[in-house]
Design an enzyme around this catalytic site. Structure first.
Site, PDB file in Angstrom:
ATOM      1  N   LYS A  63      37.701  29.060  44.270  1.00 50.95           N
ATOM      2  CA  LYS A  63      37.818  27.748  43.636  1.00 50.95           C
ATOM      3  C   LYS A  63      37.543  26.623  44.637  1.00 50.95           C
ATOM      4  CE  LYS A  63      39.007  28.289  39.238  1.00 50.95           C
ATOM      5  NZ  LYS A  63      38.255  27.669  38.128  1.00 50.95           N
TER       6      LYS A  63
ATOM      7  N   VAL B 127      43.655  27.911  28.326  1.00 50.96           N
ATOM      8  CA  VAL B 127      43.474  26.483  28.571  1.00 50.96           C
ATOM      9  C   VAL B 127      42.277  25.954  27.798  1.00 50.96           C
ATOM     10  CG1 VAL B 127      42.915  24.754  30.325  1.00 50.96           C
ATOM     11  CG2 VAL B 127      44.636  26.505  30.800  1.00 50.96           C
TER      12      VAL B 127
ATOM     13  N   TYR C 280      40.885  34.288  44.842  1.00 48.16           N
ATOM     14  CA  TYR C 280      40.718  33.365  43.723  1.00 48.16           C
ATOM     15  C   TYR C 280      40.770  31.922  44.222  1.00 48.16           C
ATOM     16  CZ  TYR C 280      41.931  30.735  39.488  1.00 48.16           C
ATOM     17  OH  TYR C 280      41.970  29.814  38.479  1.00 48.16           O
TER      18      TYR C 280
END
Length: 325
Positions: free
Chosen positions: A151, A17, A147
């Site tokens: 976040k 990304v 994960y």
């Protein structure tokens, strides 16, 4: 550097990304671009400045990287790992995704950075939705894995920082991202379809949201500039949800192939996958995960500029070109 332009600091530019974000920023030729990297210093003639850093945790000093910076796009992260090997994976995720993010953001706020764009994940919302009951930006967060938890913790810290400083924060939660150079399951699908291997997904009628690299980086650019994006959370997708079977058919067509999809009932797929220890993989293939991007349209006037089929063709062409090489 052009003093009349705003300066953007980008982290994670070596990633899938982040690399696309860098390419997009360069192509627009509207900003001074600074890249935080651990791989090399400034490349002579490159259309951006590189700043070396040693680690992405709470101990990193960002003074040099943040000097004169107006905007930060933070895409670097410890990414979701399928076969986690760390003894304490939560600690590892927190060290990079929470402590490292908040350290950078805190230093950015102190140095007068105006806006901090954080690339989060749809995993903050959860792992799946009921059919035609999409997540929205206002949905209650329910991360399942470490994960996603890391976040969310980073998001909470960033919004607290925005509430106590003059720095604006924008949080973007992409769904599964695809495009030229995509890896993991999407790449595996292309390889299988390219070989004409029959797949047992002809009866899968779920719906999943995806986002192409082109649409994601366009939305990130919008969030860098739009006044109404300040201190907001956004979900982002292509705006068209596909079943697994429809995705396979359209991806095969993009490859110039025909998808051979066998009408195997979903319950048998899940049973076999469970027996093989691949239950979570079956959930992604058979389950739904949809997002509603109405907020993006209403608040920012943003509509995905690239159609799904065009993005699939671009992805397939890159795959075929890489295969030839």
């Amino acid at each position: 550097m052009d003093s009349s332009r705003k300066t953007v600091l980008l982290t994670g530019a070596s990633g899938f990304v982040g690399g696309a974000i860098l390419h997009d920023l360069i192509s627009r030729d509207l900003f001074n671009i600074r890249v935080a990297t651990r791989q090399h210093g400034t490349v002579p003639g490159a259309p951006f400045e590189s700043i070396l850093f040693s680690r992405l945790d709470a101990g990193q000093c960002w003074a040099k990287a943040l000097e004169g910076v107006d905007l930060v796009v933070h895409s670097a992260a410890r990414v979701h790992i399928m076969n986690e090997q760390a003894v304490d994976s939560m600690a590892e995720y927190r060290k990079i995704n929470v402590d490292g993010t908040l350290n950078l953001a805190t230093q950015a706020a102190k140095r007068g950075v105006k806006r901090f764009v954080f690339i989060s994940s749809i995993k903050v919302n959860g792992e799946g939705t009921q059919l035609d009951a999409p997540y929205t930006a206002e949905s209650v967060e329910a991360p399942v894995d470490n994960y996603g938890v890391s976040k969310l913790e980073a998001e909470v810290g960033l919004l607290k920082l925005a509430a106590t400083t003059s720095m604006q924060v924008v949080i973007i939660r992409p769904v599964l991202v695809y495009g030229p150079g995509v890896k993991a399951n999407f790449l595996s699908m292309m390889r299988v379809l390219d070989k004409g291997v029959p797949l047992p997904f002809g009866c899968i009628n779920n719906k999943r949201s995806l986002v192409s690299l082109d649409n994601l980086v366009d939305f990130i650019y919008c969030c860098l500039n739009h006044p109404a994006a300040a201190n907001q959370v956004f979900l982002v997708s292509d705006g068209e949800d596909l079943s697994t079977s429809e995705l396979l058919r359209r991806l095969a067509r993009s490859l110039g192939k025909r998808a051979i999809l066998l009408p195997v009932p979903e319950r048998f797929i899940r049973l076999i996958a469970s027996l093989c220890g691949k239950g979570k993989f079956a959930d992604r293939l058979c389950g739904s995960l949809q997002v509603d991007i109405t907020k993006n349209r209403n608040l920012l006037g943003w509509v995905p500029p690239v159609k799904v089929d065009d993005a699939l063709i671009k992805t397939a062409k890159h795959f075929q070109g890489a295969s030839v090489r």
